[in-house]
Design a protein around this motif. Structure first.
Motif, PDB file in Angstrom:
ATOM      1  N   UNK A 164       9.878  10.329  -4.658  1.00 35.65           N
ATOM      2  CA  UNK A 164       8.513  10.858  -4.533  1.00 35.65           C
ATOM      3  C   UNK A 164       8.415  11.803  -3.335  1.00 35.65           C
ATOM      4  N   UNK A 165       9.049  11.405  -2.234  1.00 36.10           N
ATOM      5  CA  UNK A 165       9.040  12.213  -1.013  1.00 36.10           C
ATOM      6  C   UNK A 165       9.705  13.557  -1.261  1.00 36.10           C
ATOM      7  N   UNK A 166      10.811  13.523  -1.977  1.00 36.41           N
ATOM      8  CA  UNK A 166      11.572  14.747  -2.234  1.00 36.41           C
ATOM      9  C   UNK A 166      10.811  15.692  -3.168  1.00 36.41           C
ATOM     10  N   UNK A 167      10.139  15.104  -4.175  1.00 35.60           N
ATOM     11  CA  UNK A 167       9.526  15.935  -5.224  1.00 35.60           C
ATOM     12  C   UNK A 167       8.016  16.110  -5.022  1.00 35.60           C
ATOM     13  N   UNK A 168       7.465  15.566  -3.888  1.00 38.96           N
ATOM     14  CA  UNK A 168       6.001  15.555  -3.682  1.00 38.96           C
ATOM     15  C   UNK A 168       5.293  14.985  -4.900  1.00 38.96           C
ATOM     16  N   UNK A 169       5.828  13.892  -5.411  1.00 36.98           N
ATOM     17  CA  UNK A 169       5.276  13.259  -6.611  1.00 36.98           C
ATOM     18  C   UNK A 169       4.301  12.159  -6.165  1.00 36.98           C
ATOM     19  N   UNK A 170       3.023  12.525  -6.112  1.00 40.37           N
ATOM     20  CA  UNK A 170       2.042  11.607  -5.524  1.00 40.37           C
ATOM     21  C   UNK A 170       1.797  10.394  -6.426  1.00 40.37           C
ATOM     22  N   UNK A 171       1.946  10.562  -7.730  1.00 38.86           N
ATOM     23  CA  UNK A 171       1.748   9.421  -8.639  1.00 38.86           C
ATOM     24  C   UNK A 171       2.827   8.358  -8.397  1.00 38.86           C
ATOM     25  N   UNK A 172       4.052   8.822  -8.222  1.00 41.16           N
ATOM     26  CA  UNK A 172       5.160   7.904  -7.941  1.00 41.16           C
ATOM     27  C   UNK A 172       4.959   7.225  -6.573  1.00 41.16           C
ATOM     28  N   UNK A 173       4.476   8.009  -5.617  1.00 44.08           N
ATOM     29  CA  UNK A 173       4.196   7.452  -4.284  1.00 44.08           C
ATOM     30  C   UNK A 173       3.136   6.351  -4.372  1.00 44.08           C
ATOM     31  N   UNK A 174       2.098   6.601  -5.170  1.00 46.14           N
ATOM     32  CA  UNK A 174       1.032   5.597  -5.354  1.00 46.14           C
ATOM     33  C   UNK A 174       1.598   4.290  -5.914  1.00 46.14           C
ATOM     34  N   UNK A 175       2.522   4.432  -6.862  1.00 46.41           N
ATOM     35  CA  UNK A 175       3.152   3.230  -7.428  1.00 46.41           C
ATOM     36  C   UNK A 175       3.803   2.380  -6.342  1.00 46.41           C
ATOM     37  N   UNK A 176       4.547   3.041  -5.465  1.00 42.53           N
ATOM     38  CA  UNK A 176       5.255   2.318  -4.394  1.00 42.53           C
ATOM     39  C   UNK A 176       4.245   1.598  -3.509  1.00 42.53           C
ATOM     40  N   UNK A 177       3.167   2.314  -3.157  1.00 45.95           N
ATOM     41  CA  UNK A 177       2.150   1.748  -2.263  1.00 45.95           C
ATOM     42  C   UNK A 177       1.514   0.520  -2.920  1.00 45.95           C
ATOM     43  N   UNK A 178       1.225   0.656  -4.204  1.00 48.26           N
ATOM     44  CA  UNK A 178       0.589  -0.444  -4.928  1.00 48.26           C
ATOM     45  C   UNK A 178       1.530  -1.643  -5.061  1.00 48.26           C
ATOM     46  N   UNK A 179       2.786  -1.362  -5.358  1.00 47.67           N
ATOM     47  CA  UNK A 179       3.730  -2.440  -5.650  1.00 47.67           C
ATOM     48  C   UNK A 179       4.222  -3.175  -4.406  1.00 47.67           C
ATOM     49  N   UNK A 180       3.926  -2.625  -3.222  1.00 48.29           N
ATOM     50  CA  UNK A 180       4.408  -3.314  -2.020  1.00 48.29           C
ATOM     51  C   UNK A 180       3.793  -4.705  -1.879  1.00 48.29           C
ATOM     52  N   UNK A 181       2.579  -4.883  -2.382  1.00 49.49           N
ATOM     53  CA  UNK A 181       1.917  -6.196  -2.303  1.00 49.49           C
ATOM     54  C   UNK A 181       2.739  -7.266  -3.035  1.00 49.49           C
ATOM     55  N   UNK A 182       3.421  -6.866  -4.104  1.00 48.81           N
ATOM     56  CA  UNK A 182       4.252  -7.821  -4.850  1.00 48.81           C
ATOM     57  C   UNK A 182       5.412  -8.297  -3.978  1.00 48.81           C
TER      58      UNK A 182
END
Lengths: 228, 228
Positions: free
Chosen positions: B33-51
């Motif tokens: 996500x960082x490399x491609x500026x893929x904000x949707x993918x970044x959101x997934x990571x942020x959301x899934x950290x709670x798991x």
């Protein structure tokens, strides 16, 4: 057995207080060294971090020995496990003080503290030192009013951390890339230091108020399940 | 009792493998996500950290339950205490993946990856993902050759981390302060991620080779000293 256990816990507590005291000295020196570009003071912090590491390791060994020898359950067990975690956080706080000292040494004889951010970092340094002081006091006295104070200081540090980025990213920022790097790293270190303190303070709070009791069901076991 | 204990340890190991697997997914997504500026993918990571956080907490509770219920000593005790520490490191690795994702989101629609450092961060991202993959495999198989591989990847990440600062502080650096801040933070996150992996890998190594035996004297106790 019970009395031996309580002597052991007192020993654990005294060691946590001792390590927190060393961390307080480290962050006080590190932040003053950073502010004044005092490389000799920075060297002291870097050298003395090994003492904090050794004392944290020794405390971990003591906690493991208590687990093996006295096999605590329920709240007693939680206290010993929490001591292991608090020791890890305190050790990490010592590392962060060392990182601030290393920044100072790396830039010497230049100032590590970026122009235009002197008063901000002076505030951050004082807040971190106060946080460490109160954390030591909290571990010593278990006076829970200190938890709220530590949290308030942490909030102030978070605000200052944000203000550093606002400054660095504003049109008025005149710093060169080196100053920008230093501001970024130093601000993050100052902010993280207090995060770890809050984490330790919360553990003291949980142990004192029994908030961890939500999980007690799973560890209160019939004696028949225990060895011996 | 012994068999119950070994089932519990297997459960602990399976959970560590599961969490390490989730961390691998998180760092893979975050660095892409960082490399491609893929904000949707970044959101997934942020959301899934709670798991990851929840699973780490559940593992800690299991470890404490094992300590209370089965009261292991010597090597068995060290394994359970190490699991608590490994869980803390894995949780922290998840946090770092989240920080990288947050950087991506914060800069969107701009690129978070600073110009002139694209290939460096692509390498760092791939190395971190490989580190996480090998750590998961190490926890699953206890194949100790993986420890050395993880260390080698960590060395490469340290070199790349240094090269980021060399670039940012060189005369050829064209980045604005925002790019400098991003490069500094992102490089530090990438480097810290692997540090935590090395710390977990070392614990697996110690437990497997018995290097912790230097301390065993203090925890091998006569049965008379134990309760029950």
């Amino acid at each position: 057995m019970r009395e031996v256990f309580h002597q052991s816990l007192e020993d654990v507590q005294n060691r946590l207080v001792e390590i927190a005291g060393l961390v307080t000295v480290a962050i006080d020196k590190a932040t003053r060294a950073f502010e004044a570009s005092d490389v000799a003071l920075a060297e002291e912090v870097i050298e003395e971090d090994a003492v904090i590491d050794d004392k944290a390791t020794a405390l971990d060994e003591l906690a493991i020995e208590i687990l093996a020898r006295q096999q605590p359950v329920a709240r007693d067990l939680r206290i010993v496990v929490s001591a292991l975690r608090m020791s890890a956080s305190l050790e990490r706080m010592g590392d962060i003080a060392e990182h601030i000292a290393q920044l100072t040494r790396m830039r010497f004889p230049e100032r590590a503290i970026p122009k235009g951010l002197k008063s901000t970092f002076t505030k951050m340094g004082k807040l971190d030192t106060e946080v460490a002081r109160r954390l030591t006091e909290l571990l010593r006295t278990e006076d829970l009013t200190l938890v709220e104070e530590i949290r308030n200081f942490d909030d102030k540090l978070d605000d200052l951390h944000v203000s550093v980025f606002e400054k660095v990213l504003s049109d008025s920022w005149q710093g060169d890339p080196s100053a920008t790097v230093d501001a970024t790293l130093a601000s993050r270190y100052h902010e993280r230091f207090a995060d770890h303190a809050v984490s330790v303070a919360k553990k003291v709070l949980y142990l004192s108020t029994g908030d961890w009791m939500v999980h007690t069901d799973t560890i209160e076991l019939p004696l028949a399940d225990q060895p011996g």
